[in-house]
Design a protein around this motif. Structure first.
Motif, mmCIF file in Angstrom:
data_model
loop_
_atom_site.group_PDB
_atom_site.id
_atom_site.type_symbol
_atom_site.label_atom_id
_atom_site.label_comp_id
_atom_site.label_asym_id
_atom_site.label_seq_id
_atom_site.Cartn_x
_atom_site.Cartn_y
_atom_site.Cartn_z
ATOM 1 N N GLY A 55 0.806 -1.218 0.000
ATOM 2 C CA GLY A 55 0.000 0.000 0.000
ATOM 3 C C GLY A 55 0.837 1.264 0.000
ATOM 4 O O GLY A 55 0.383 2.319 -0.441
ATOM 5 N N GLU A 73 -7.192 -7.727 -2.467
ATOM 6 C CA GLU A 73 -7.293 -6.301 -2.793
ATOM 7 C C GLU A 73 -6.887 -5.983 -4.219
ATOM 8 O O GLU A 73 -6.654 -4.836 -4.567
ATOM 9 N N ASN A 119 -3.921 -2.266 -6.270
ATOM 10 C CA ASN A 119 -4.301 -0.858 -6.485
ATOM 11 C C ASN A 119 -4.079 -0.432 -7.928
ATOM 12 O O ASN A 119 -3.613 0.673 -8.195
#
Ligand code: AMP
Ligand code: MG
Length: 398
Positions: A235, A264, A286
């Motif tokens: 992250g 994720e 992401n």
């Protein structure tokens, strides 16, 4: 689950790379453009050579003036000078790279001439029209596309651009690659080794290799075998084109990178028909592409060299990403038919390729010994004397 052939894995990776191709470009001075990828073609704004010139040290003449009589020397022309038109029935002393005088069409090299006491020059050999003359534009014409977009710039390409007078080149920006090493057992060199620990060798292999390929390297450190820490460290990565990890993809291992991607991001696990280097992770976190290479150092080497390298080069706009492969003669026999393509660390000895005895996927030392990788195709045997494919490591690392 059937194994994914290497060609298919490469084709998929290249399609992914094309979809995420880096578009931003920058203009860089020639001296800083080594290893970069041309974003726009180089088109010549001039003729090369810009004027006809001599390829030899000798004498320039108009061939039709050459009868039996020796010719007087009417001028002397050095490289960098601009000559006067040639006086009929004379010759000009001329040096390599010097412009041809108007009216001259041929050069004889000095070794085939004799200078008489009165200074006139006798031509000793029969001459052909245009001999030793490099005509204006015979190398390149104004408007020619000399270097294509997507070409990687090495010393020679830079020299070609310089010969056309280019001071800067438009290149794609470098790919920003974050390297992650996974594994609780890993320790950086310089620190003491505790029980059960090993030094992290993949990190420096990949960081130095990536730099050679023209990437910008972001070292994201060692990921402990822990899901929360994995998520947290992933992250924190910002402004990255690729997350490249090693380890944590072996079957049966607590695979925290994979788990983080599954939760994720996106995750595909590939089982490659490749040895060393069966498992490979592809995904996104992401939105950032992730490639997870196997952790054993020889597996990292082979999967990076044959797959991730091509992917990254293509991301940066390189069209021709396949390494030069040599056809060489096998100096060994191979009788065991496998279902995976093997790349064995090997040396060329007197034109024959010999694999090292130790092909352990944990062994990097034999890769340092090797000149390259010899290919053993799936489903095939090899007899000494057969032609086999060999990829020099220097080719993969360039
Ligand atoms: P893994 O895929 O994490 O199970 O790793 C496979 C093998 O490669 C294990 O023996 C690891 O200790 C070793 N390994 C993983 N990462 C590295 C690294 N960065 N440097 C050296 N060896 C490694
Ligand atoms: Mg591990």
């Amino acid at each position: 689950m059937s194994l994914l052939p290497l060609e298919e894995a490469l084709a998929r990776l290249l399609a992914m790379a094309d979809a995420d191709a880096i578009k931003e470009m920058e203009s860089v001075p020639l001296a800083e453009a080594e290893g970069r990828v041309l974003a726009k073609p180089v088109v010549s704004t001039l003729d090369l050579p810009p004027w006809s010139n001599s390829a030899m040290d000798g004498y320039a003449l108009r061939l039709a003036d050459l009868q039996d009589a020796p010719l007087p020397v009417s001028q002397r022309i050095l490289a960098g000078q601009s000559p006067r038109p040639l006086i009929p029935n004379t010759c000009a002393r001329i040096f390599t790279g010097a412009p041809m005088p108007d009216g001259a069409d041929t050069v004889e090299m000095q070794e085939n001439t004799e200078v008489l006491d009165d200074g006139r020059v006798r031509f000793l050999e029969p001459l052909k029209l245009g001999k030793n003359v490099r005509l204006k534009g015979n190398e390149t014409r104004q408007g020619d596309m000399v270097l294509e977009a997507g070409k990687r710039l090495g010393p020679v390409e830079l020299g070609v651009a310089a010969s056309l007078g280019c001071a800067t080149l438009d290149v794609f920006r470098r790919a920003r690659v974050a390297i992650l090493s996974t594994g609780d057992e890993l320790v950086e060199p310089g620190l003491p080794l505790g029980p059960g620990q090993i030094y992290n060798s993949n990190r420096v292999v990949l960081s130095s290799w990536l730099k050679r390929l023209g990437c910008q390297v972001i070292d994201a450190g060692i990921l402990p075998d822990d899901l929360a820490r994995t998520r947290e460290q992933l992250g924190r990565l910002d402004d990255i084109d690729l997350i490249l990890s090693t380890g944590g993809v072996s079957v049966g291992e607590a695979d925290f990178l994979g788990q983080a991607l599954r939760e994720e991001g996106e995750l595909t696990l590939w089982k490659l028909a490749l040895k060393p280097g069966k498992p490979l992770t592809c995904g996104r976190f992401n939105g950032v592409p992730v490639i997870g290479l196997p952790g054993n150092p020889a597996s990292t080497l082979v999967t990076f060299g044959l797959l991730a390298r091509a992917y990254l080069l293509r991301r940066m706009g390189v069209q021709s990403v396949e390494p030069l492969t040599l056809q060489v003669t096998a100096g060994f026999n191979w009788t065991r038919v496998g279902d995976r393509r093997e790349y064995q660390r090997a040396r060329l000895e007197n034109g024959r390729v010999m694999p090292h005895r130790d092909q352990g996927s944990n062994v990097l030392r034999t890769a340092a010994w090797a000149d390259g990788l010899v290919e053993v195709r799936e489903g095939k045997t090899i007899a000494e004397g057969d032609q086999v494919n060999f990829i020099p490591l220097s080719e993969l690392m360039a």
